[in-house]
Enzyme design. Structure first.
Site, PDB file in Angstrom:
ATOM      1  N   LEU A 209       0.851  -1.194   0.000  1.00  0.00           N
ATOM      2  CA  LEU A 209       0.000   0.000   0.000  1.00  0.00           C
ATOM      3  C   LEU A 209       0.885   1.241   0.000  1.00  0.00           C
ATOM      4  CD1 LEU A 209      -2.584  -0.970   2.796  1.00  0.00           C
ATOM      5  CD2 LEU A 209      -3.078  -0.834   0.343  1.00  0.00           C
ATOM      6  N   HIS A 210       0.614   2.150  -0.938  1.00  0.00           N
ATOM      7  CA  HIS A 210       1.391   3.390  -0.941  1.00  0.00           C
ATOM      8  C   HIS A 210       0.627   4.585  -1.479  1.00  0.00           C
ATOM      9  CE1 HIS A 210       1.840   2.319  -5.178  1.00  0.00           C
ATOM     10  NE2 HIS A 210       2.184   3.572  -5.390  1.00  0.00           N
ATOM     11  N   ARG A 211      -0.564   4.374  -2.092  1.00  0.00           N
ATOM     12  CA  ARG A 211      -1.311   5.492  -2.672  1.00  0.00           C
ATOM     13  C   ARG A 211      -1.699   6.496  -1.589  1.00  0.00           C
ATOM     14  NH1 ARG A 211      -1.064   5.756  -8.247  1.00  0.00           N
ATOM     15  NH2 ARG A 211      -0.859   3.620  -9.003  1.00  0.00           N
TER      16      ARG A 211
END
Length: 371
Positions: A209-211
């Site tokens: 997850l990085h958005r």
């Protein structure tokens, strides 16, 4: 001999240009230089990284990264303009949708140097994503569009791009993952951090997850975290955590429980070793949607949209959105053996780079003849 600048600004960009470098090596009429803008400085980009990719280190490192989007783009433009004026390549090839893609395209076009965009035509429809702005602007000025999937061809046609400039070639990221998977199978996998985890967990899932829309909002991160905790009660999860994501988990006080193992960012081969054998991947990454489709690994995308719809239409990807109940329900389908199988899309066969090089050879030869 025609010289093509291959522009990369961040670690994933090198995965995309690596197959093109391999296809260009020893070409009779085309030479290349690898230009690293320095958009992201990665301490792990040492000789071993480039050896794994089967390419030489960059010919030039511009160290133009850092700052806001505007500052970063401006620094890259200034440095790249100096280089192009001094050496004047015959073409500039950019990949993907990072700030380096946008910056170097603008510079080249203003200097009347042809621009080739690899992964052209992808659209999420989400104008809050910086990447979407970069895609739209880059495609508005590119000369040659190298396309990975049918939806991208449709977008470019609707935007009025000349049919002769649109080349449906397949996907260099797939070229790379197939190449790297072969290298991985032939090498010593025990040296990778994830191998011990795999030995201890015959069945497991992988999370990334990085958005910003997912990890920078406390309520959203909390909902996604709750879904991961619920899934982990039935399937252990390993989570290579992006630095910003880790900082936000700590800042928001979100605990994922004992069945979610947090580890640091992984190198390409180490991460491939981890996710290729997973029961499922839960992610908001665009590239991972494609790579999991290439290797047939079930992927649950934690986003409301995707610029890579072929992975949903044909591949092993499911667009789950960000509602915890839906994320958990899709994960349980996979656990019950009812997950989406999919297939590898047309031309995702490991030969995209060869097709790109063949087009560039023809186009540059024709431009030379006209000149």
């Amino acid at each position: 001999m025609k010289t093509i600048y291959l522009v990369a600004g961040a670690r994933p960009n090198f995965m995309k240009i690596a197959p093109i470098v391999r296809a260009l090596r020893g070409h009779a009429r085309l030479a290349y230089k690898i230009i690293h803008t320095g958009q992201h400085y990665d301490r792990d980009m040492n000789e071993v990284f480039f050896e794994e990719l089967g390419i030489p280190a960059p010919d030039l490192f511009m160290a133009a990264g850092g700052g806001s989007h505007a500052e970063q783009t401006a620094k890259i433009m200034l440095a790249f303009e100096q280089l192009c004026v001094a050496e004047r390549p015959d073409a500039v090839l950019v990949v993907g949708d990072v700030n380096s893609t946008l910056a170097c395209s603008i510079v080249a076009k203003k200097l009347n140097i042809p621009v080739a965009h690899v992964e052209a035509g992808l659209r999420s429809g989400d104008m809050t994503m910086p990447e979407e702005i970069n895609r739209l602007v880059t495609d508005s000025i590119s000369d040659w569009f190298f396309v990975t999937e049918p939806s991208a061809v449709g977008h470019l046609r609707r935007e009025g791009k000349p049919e002769a400039a649109i080349h449906y070639v397949g996907h260099v990221m797939v070229d790379n993952v197939l190449y790297q998977a072969e290298q991985l199978a032939a090498g010593d996998r025990s040296r990778y951090e994830g191998s011990a985890y795999k030995a201890a967990h015959p069945r497991y899932g992988v999370v990334t997850l990085h958005r910003p829309s997912n990890v920078d909002d406390a309520a959203m991160m909390g909902r996604i975290g709750a879904a991961l905790t619920e899934i982990a009660a039935e399937l252990p999860l390993i989570f290579p955590v992006h630095p910003r994501t880790r900082a936000n988990l700590e800042r928001f006080g979100i605990a994922l429980g004992p069945n979610v193992t947090l580890v640091g960012p992984q190198g390409y081969m180490a991460f491939l070793n981890l996710w290729k054998d997973a029961v499922m991947v839960l992610t908001d990454s665009g590239g991972l949607q494609e790579e999991t489709t290439a290797l047939g690994v079930p992927c649950i995308t934690i986003r409301d949209n995707t610029e890579r719809p072929v992975t949903v239409d044909e591949g092993s990807n499911v667009l789950a959105g960000t509602d915890p109940a839906t994320i958990v329900a899709e994960a349980r389908k996979v656990l019950a053996g009812q997950g989406k199988q999919g297939r590898r899309p047309h031309l995702w066969d490991g030969q995209a780079a060869q097709r790109i090089v063949a087009v560039l050879d023809r186009q540059l030869a024709a431009a030379g003849a006209t000149t």
